[in-house]
Design a protein around this motif. Structure first.
Motif, PDB file in Angstrom:
ATOM      1  N   SER A   1     -12.038   8.870  -6.288  1.00  0.00           N
ATOM      2  CA  SER A   1     -11.433  10.113  -5.878  1.00  0.00           C
ATOM      3  C   SER A   1     -11.759  11.103  -6.961  1.00  0.00           C
ATOM      4  N   THR A   2     -11.988  12.403  -6.474  1.00  0.00           N
ATOM      5  CA  THR A   2     -12.304  13.381  -7.461  1.00  0.00           C
ATOM      6  C   THR A   2     -10.878  14.316  -7.296  1.00  0.00           C
ATOM      7  N   ASP A   3     -10.074  14.093  -6.499  1.00  0.00           N
ATOM      8  CA  ASP A   3      -8.853  14.824  -6.415  1.00  0.00           C
ATOM      9  C   ASP A   3      -7.956  14.676  -7.759  1.00  0.00           C
ATOM     10  N   HIS A   4      -7.823  15.755  -8.485  1.00  0.00           N
ATOM     11  CA  HIS A   4      -6.947  15.347  -9.655  1.00  0.00           C
ATOM     12  C   HIS A   4      -5.410  14.792  -9.463  1.00  0.00           C
ATOM     13  N   LYS A   5      -4.853  15.028  -8.230  1.00  0.00           N
ATOM     14  CA  LYS A   5      -3.642  14.568  -7.998  1.00  0.00           C
ATOM     15  C   LYS A   5      -3.815  12.939  -7.884  1.00  0.00           C
ATOM     16  N   VAL A   6      -4.740  12.541  -6.938  1.00  0.00           N
ATOM     17  CA  VAL A   6      -4.965  11.232  -6.849  1.00  0.00           C
ATOM     18  C   VAL A   6      -5.281  10.619  -8.159  1.00  0.00           C
ATOM     19  N   ILE A   7      -6.230  11.099  -9.161  1.00  0.00           N
ATOM     20  CA  ILE A   7      -6.478  10.593 -10.414  1.00  0.00           C
ATOM     21  C   ILE A   7      -5.095  10.436 -11.298  1.00  0.00           C
ATOM     22  N   GLY A   8      -4.305  11.371 -11.277  1.00  0.00           N
ATOM     23  CA  GLY A   8      -3.035  11.323 -11.960  1.00  0.00           C
ATOM     24  C   GLY A   8      -2.185  10.187 -11.769  1.00  0.00           C
ATOM     25  N   VAL A   9      -2.250   9.990 -10.254  1.00  0.00           N
ATOM     26  CA  VAL A   9      -1.367   8.873  -9.665  1.00  0.00           C
ATOM     27  C   VAL A   9      -1.978   7.448 -10.031  1.00  0.00           C
ATOM     28  N   GLN A  10      -3.260   7.495 -10.203  1.00  0.00           N
ATOM     29  CA  GLN A  10      -4.024   6.545 -10.522  1.00  0.00           C
ATOM     30  C   GLN A  10      -3.681   5.974 -11.822  1.00  0.00           C
ATOM     31  N   TYR A  11      -3.881   7.041 -12.854  1.00  0.00           N
ATOM     32  CA  TYR A  11      -3.282   6.943 -14.154  1.00  0.00           C
ATOM     33  C   TYR A  11      -1.835   6.411 -14.215  1.00  0.00           C
ATOM     34  N   LEU A  12      -1.180   6.984 -13.871  1.00  0.00           N
ATOM     35  CA  LEU A  12       0.326   6.682 -13.742  1.00  0.00           C
ATOM     36  C   LEU A  12       0.575   5.221 -13.544  1.00  0.00           C
ATOM     37  N   ALA A  13       0.141   4.741 -12.319  1.00  0.00           N
ATOM     38  CA  ALA A  13       0.258   3.422 -11.910  1.00  0.00           C
ATOM     39  C   ALA A  13      -0.535   2.363 -12.764  1.00  0.00           C
ATOM     40  N   THR A  14      -1.708   2.769 -13.134  1.00  0.00           N
ATOM     41  CA  THR A  14      -2.334   1.839 -14.139  1.00  0.00           C
ATOM     42  C   THR A  14      -1.527   1.926 -15.370  1.00  0.00           C
ATOM     43  N   PHE A  15      -1.110   2.697 -15.885  1.00  0.00           N
ATOM     44  CA  PHE A  15      -0.459   2.452 -17.108  1.00  0.00           C
ATOM     45  C   PHE A  15       1.068   1.924 -16.903  1.00  0.00           C
ATOM     46  N   ILE A  16       1.772   2.073 -15.858  1.00  0.00           N
ATOM     47  CA  ILE A  16       3.082   1.561 -15.914  1.00  0.00           C
ATOM     48  C   ILE A  16       2.792   0.025 -15.947  1.00  0.00           C
ATOM     49  N   VAL A  17       1.703  -0.515 -15.225  1.00  0.00           N
ATOM     50  CA  VAL A  17       1.462  -1.815 -14.967  1.00  0.00           C
ATOM     51  C   VAL A  17       1.089  -2.347 -16.499  1.00  0.00           C
ATOM     52  N   VAL A  18       0.118  -1.601 -17.300  1.00  0.00           N
ATOM     53  CA  VAL A  18      -0.339  -2.103 -18.504  1.00  0.00           C
ATOM     54  C   VAL A  18       1.023  -2.249 -19.601  1.00  0.00           C
ATOM     55  N   LEU A  19       1.902  -1.076 -19.270  1.00  0.00           N
ATOM     56  CA  LEU A  19       2.933  -1.141 -20.166  1.00  0.00           C
ATOM     57  C   LEU A  19       4.071  -2.425 -19.681  1.00  0.00           C
ATOM     58  N   LEU A  20       4.006  -2.902 -18.544  1.00  0.00           N
ATOM     59  CA  LEU A  20       4.677  -3.756 -18.309  1.00  0.00           C
ATOM     60  C   LEU A  20       4.098  -5.148 -18.878  1.00  0.00           C
TER      61      LEU A  20
ATOM     62  N   GLY B   1       2.099  -5.387 -21.598  1.00  0.00           N
ATOM     63  CA  GLY B   1       2.570  -5.193 -22.955  1.00  0.00           C
ATOM     64  C   GLY B   1       3.918  -5.777 -23.180  1.00  0.00           C
ATOM     65  N   GLY B   2       4.555  -5.215 -22.324  1.00  0.00           N
ATOM     66  CA  GLY B   2       6.276  -5.597 -22.474  1.00  0.00           C
ATOM     67  C   GLY B   2       6.309  -7.206 -22.324  1.00  0.00           C
ATOM     68  N   VAL B   3       5.862  -7.596 -21.580  1.00  0.00           N
ATOM     69  CA  VAL B   3       5.867  -9.380 -21.372  1.00  0.00           C
ATOM     70  C   VAL B   3       5.364 -10.005 -22.766  1.00  0.00           C
TER      71      VAL B   3
ATOM     72  N   HIS C   1      -0.600  -7.251 -27.579  1.00  0.00           N
ATOM     73  CA  HIS C   1       0.547  -6.423 -27.304  1.00  0.00           C
ATOM     74  C   HIS C   1       0.406  -5.080 -28.050  1.00  0.00           C
ATOM     75  N   GLY C   2      -0.235  -5.203 -29.170  1.00  0.00           N
ATOM     76  CA  GLY C   2      -0.482  -3.799 -30.099  1.00  0.00           C
ATOM     77  C   GLY C   2      -1.387  -2.871 -29.434  1.00  0.00           C
ATOM     78  N   ILE C   3      -2.506  -3.506 -28.918  1.00  0.00           N
ATOM     79  CA  ILE C   3      -3.647  -2.613 -28.490  1.00  0.00           C
ATOM     80  C   ILE C   3      -3.311  -2.290 -26.951  1.00  0.00           C
ATOM     81  N   LEU C   4      -2.627  -2.737 -26.220  1.00  0.00           N
ATOM     82  CA  LEU C   4      -2.407  -2.694 -24.830  1.00  0.00           C
ATOM     83  C   LEU C   4      -1.276  -1.410 -24.995  1.00  0.00           C
ATOM     84  N   MET C   5      -0.267  -1.179 -25.924  1.00  0.00           N
ATOM     85  CA  MET C   5       0.928  -0.522 -26.083  1.00  0.00           C
ATOM     86  C   MET C   5       0.125   1.045 -26.772  1.00  0.00           C
TER      87      MET C   5
END
Ligand code: HEM
Ligand SMILES: [Cu+2]
Ligand SMILES: [Cu+2]
Lengths: 616, 248
Positions: free
Chosen positions: A81-100, A102-104, A133-137
């Motif tokens: 999608s080229t819609d900046h709002k969709v991309i923003g949400v894609q980033y948000l969801a992706t990085f919350i998952v990566v954060l979790l 890295g948290g494990v 952990h380091g590089i994911l975070m």
């Protein structure tokens, strides 16, 4: 969906073709690192082609019309999608998952360190989990705020309908999944174990997984550079009429200065990683001290990016926190201009302090003084940010909802990080503290305290805008307190451990240090479990929270003047900016007007009186 | 200044004072730093304490401002907020004062413990004895001036200034003695130097921080890459080292 499937297939095919061709040409085995390198490169191209570059750019290069897919609803989030709002949400969801994720890894690390001696991990595994952990975070810290809120909010805040380069924006995001796959696939070749800093010669002689680290992180760097370019171009060229530089919301300034750093310094990291790849697969000796190379060369290149990178992490965070504070305390941002100057000077100073990470590296001693001096100077603009945050709160009307709680806690956390940074920037104390747990505690206060808490502030502040619903505020505050208290109990003991002889990146330590380690571990589990509540708050809020309406905080900037979530092209007409973004307390102050209706927040008590609103 | 605002400041001042006192009490009361086994350790610890002393009031000030704000300025909001704070956009003089003080403070720290500390820590590049150290995954080899050699054992004389010439045969390691508070990396292809004057006689058995610990990640044995340090009376050291050289 179809695109995603195609991308996966093209990616795998690309990988196989690249690896097989290399194997045919040079022999050996398909699992050799050279084959992996060429496989990865073709695989990456296949992936990007499959996900949507082929339908748009590539077809146009050959004079064909771009192919469009009409996707709606949640499926948009799984495609190009080229819609900046969709991309923003894609980033948000992706990085919350990566954060979790890295948290494990963090939980596993603290489990191993709870007691002296070997526990669940042997030393090798420990180094691998710690490095992962380091590089994911670090990836989360560099890209989460800029990627999600930078994309979602910057265009709306400046009155634009999208980013300057929407397709490039989509590519920037779709470069991220290969990074995650590359890193998580590393264990198949023997996982990398050289920390996120990947110092050679270790990173040249260790397991094959290091090559995937190099490839993935270089890809991530490419994504950062392209993202930075896009944010800067957007802010320079897409501002609404009347949106002068002096009227930009502070978050936009944060994103702008951070993007300047990404655009101009990430190449150095990529270059140093490519040199490592060459040392590994092409037999060069850039970093081989015995053969005339120099391991210190890597450290200089690496930190030339990686110190500025810490400001890529926190500058957008500064923006998000100051934004929240000014709206939620209903006062103009204190000393707006001085803060903007501070952001830009931080970006400037950040590139001349890198060698404060190298005071014990064996580099020439005459360099120590100048780098110490430059590092201490950063505390002046940083101090200005603190002044602005605190002075904006002072005598405000603090509406103590979850976002403001997080913003105020952020002040405390980042102060702790900044103050301990002084100890590390001072050569004398750093000679003792470098590479000890003191550094570990320091960068958790700066990155987790400074970046993650700002990210959480932003998530809670803009959640109603993005989802159209409110979270359960009481749970939000419980989460804030739970997280903060557990954080102190986890990381304060680590300062003590560092001064008392515990070095970093170790699977085992002298048993005399067991007490503080056990305390840190138990607190870390409490800290980690708070994120279950976090996920619950977000999901329950998004699914059945009360409707938010366009402007639940009654805030003045442009993103709050449209519906939640905003309509497809953000605004129905072209907004015109007529005043300062934070006109709180000035009767009739307006930030922006639309064609006929005036929508910016007027102070609620005396509507109607018109004074125009620029500040000072 | 009206009563209201005066009370804000009084509350802020009281919190500041209390937090500072508590902070100083904790820092001086808790044993934050381990035993000092070298002259250099005193220099480093003095710098540490000085920086702590400067940080506490700053830290206490911000914490006090936050707590005061939370207590005095929070409002109850029903539905949407109905009042704004005062329209203060700036206070030029205050900002100038703030920048001047942070700049002064930063410069002060750069001079002391910065440059002055460096001068004290490094001193003259002269030494009573030279000890060569070679790091190799995951052990240390030590050579003394008269040809004596030890493996994963470091013996030093008290009260003599020692220069370490350090190098590595394979990876970057780091030579850290927590009890001395100093470290320097061992870099392949280079010789790095470290000056220390041990003080007091003791060994790893007395204090686990009398050890050389590798502080730069170097793979599998990184955590275990340590060797005990024994500090002897100078005369005992001389006897020990010549015995060892003859035995070799
Ligand atoms: C406010 C001023 C700051 C100062 C003066 C400062 C100073 C330093 C210094 C001198 C070191 C090197 C310590 C050592 O390895 O011996 C260091 C390490 C580090 N700092 Fe900061 N810092 C500051 C802010 C930050 C911020 C804002 C972040 C991140 C958002 C950050 C993240 C880190 C990280 C990740 C490391 C460890 C790097 C590593 O070796 O893995 N620092 N800091
Ligand atoms: Cu740095
Ligand atoms: Cu080592």
């Amino acid at each position: 969906m179809r695109q995603l499937l195609r991308a996966v297939i093209f990616g795998i095919l690309g990988y196989l073709i690249g690896a097989a061709l290399t194997w045919l040409i040079r022999g050996g085995s398909m699992g050799d690192e050279v084959c992996v390198v060429f496989g990865y490169i073709l695989g990456l191209i296949g992936w990007l082609f499959g996900i949507g570059m082929g339908d748009t750019w590539v077809r146009e290069w050959f004079g064909l019309p771009a192919r469009k897919y009409e996707v709606t609803g949640w499926k948009r989030y799984l495609g190009f999608s080229t819609d900046h709002k969709v991309i923003g949400v894609q980033y948000l969801a992706t990085f919350i998952v990566v954060l979790l994720l890295g948290g494990v890894a963090a939980m596993i690390i603290r489990f191993e360190l709870a007691q002296a001696g070997e526990g669940i991990l042997n030393a090798d595994r420990y180094n691998q989990v710690m490095s992962m952990h380091g590089i994911l975070m670090v990836a989360v810290a560099v890209a989460a705020i800029l990627g999600s809120f930078g994309n979602y909010l910057v265009p709306i805040m400046i009155g634009a309908d999208d980013m300057a380069f929407p397709r490039l924006n989509a590519v920037t995001f779709w470069l991220i999944p290969p990074v995650a796959i590359g890193l998580l696939a590393a264990p198949t070749l023997g996982s990398f174990d050289a920390g996120w800093t990947a110092y050679p010669p270790l990173s040249v002689v260790n397991n094959g997984g290091q090559i995937l680290f190099v490839l993935a992180v270089t890809t991530f760097g490419l994504s950062s550079i392209l993202g930075g370019l896009n944010v800067i171009t957007t802010i320079v060229t897409m501002r609404a009429p009347g949106m002068t530089w002096g009227r930009l919301p502070i978050f936009v300034w944060g994103a702008f200065s951070a993007s300047l750093i990404s655009l101009l310094t990430t190449q150095f990291f990529a270059a140093s990683l490519i040199l490592i790849a060459m040392d590994r697969v092409a037999g060069t000796v850039f970093f081989n001290g015995g053969a005339g190379g120099d391991p210190l060369l890597y450290q200089h290149l690496f930190w030339f990016y990686s110190h500025p990178a810490v400001y890529v992490m926190v500058l957008p965070g500064f923006g998000a926190v100051l934004e929240t504070i000014t709206h939620m305390s209903r006062k103009p941002l204190f000393a707006y201009k001085a803060v903007v100057v501070s952001f830009l000077s931080i970006a400037g100073l950040s590139v001349i302090v890198w060698a404060h990470h190298m005071f014990t590296s064996g580099m020439a001693e005459y360099l120590h003084g100048p780098f110490m001096f430059a590092s201490e100077m950063i505390s002046v603009p940083t101090g200005m940010v603190f002044l602005s945050a605190v002075a904006t709160l002072w005598r405000g009307k603090l509406w103590m909802k979850t976002p403001l709680f997080f913003a105020m806690i952020w002040i405390f956390q980042f102060l702790m990080g900044g103050v301990t940074g002084i100890f590390l920037a001072d050569v004398v104390t750093d000679v003792s503290l470098h590479d000890s747990y003191f550094v570990v505690a320091h960068f958790h206060y700066t990155i987790m305290g400074g970046m993650l808490f700002a990210f959480l502030t932003g998530i809670f502040f803009w959640f109603p805008k993005i989802t159209g619903r409110m979270i359960n505020d009481r749970l939000g505050i419980i989460f804030a307190l739970w997280l903060t208290i557990a954080f102190q109990l986890t990381f304060l003991p680590q300062f003590w451990l560092g001064t008392n002889g515990m070095n970093r990146r170790i699977a085992d330590y002298p048993e005399q240090l067991e007490g503080a380690n056990l305390m840190s571990s138990i607190s870390a589990f409490i800290l980690g479990s708070s994120f279950i509540l976090f996920v619950y708050i977000l999901l329950s809020g998004a699914i059945r929270g009360p409707k938010a309406g366009g402007n639940p905080w009654n805030a003045s900037t442009l993103e709050w003047q449209v519906s939640s979530p905003p309509p497809e092209h953000n605004f129905s007409g072209q907004p015109t900016v007529v005043g300062h973004p934070y006109g709180y307390g000035t009767a009739g102050s307006r930030h922006a007007e639309f064609a006929d209706v005036t929508v910016a927040a007027a102070p609620p008590e005396q509507p109607g009186t018109d004074q125009g609103g620029d500040h000072e | 200044m009206d009563q209201q605002r005066r009370n804000d400041w009084i509350l802020f001042g009281s919190f500041w004072a209390v937090f500072s006192v508590v902070g100083f009490y904790l820092v001086l009361g808790i044993d934050l730093l381990p035993a000092q086994w070298a002259h250099e350790a005193e220099v480093v610890d003095d710098a540490y304490i000085l920086l702590m002393g400067l940080s506490i009031p700053i830290f206490a000030g911000v914490a006090a401002a936050l707590l005061t704000s939370l207590i005095r300025f929070r409002v109850k909001v029903e539905g949407q907020p109905t009042e704004d704070g005062p329209p203060v956009h700036n206070n030029r003089n205050f900002v100038r004062l703030w920048i001047a003080s942070t700049l002064m403070l930063a410069l002060m720290i750069t001079v002391n413990p910065g440059f002055i500390g460096i001068a004290e820590l490094r001193g003259e590049p002269s030494a009573d004895i030279v000890v060569e150290v070679q790091a190799q995954r995951w052990s240390w080899k030590v050579n003394y001036e008269n040809g004596a050699e030890t493996f994963n054992q470091l013996y030093l004389p008290a009260d003599r200034r020692v220069r370490f010439d350090i190098t590595s045969l394979d990876l970057v390691h780091s030579f850290w003695i927590p009890g001395f508070r100093v470290k320097i990396d061992a870099v392949p292809g280079r010789v790095t130097h470290l000056y220390v004057t041990p003080e007091g006689v003791g060994s790893f058995e007395d204090d686990f921080n009398l050890r050389v610990q590798c502080a730069e990640i170097c793979g599998l044995g990184h955590a275990q890459m340590a060797m005990p340090v024994t500090v002897l009376e100078p005369a005992d050291f001389d006897a020990w080292v010549s015995d060892l050289a003859e035995g070799a």
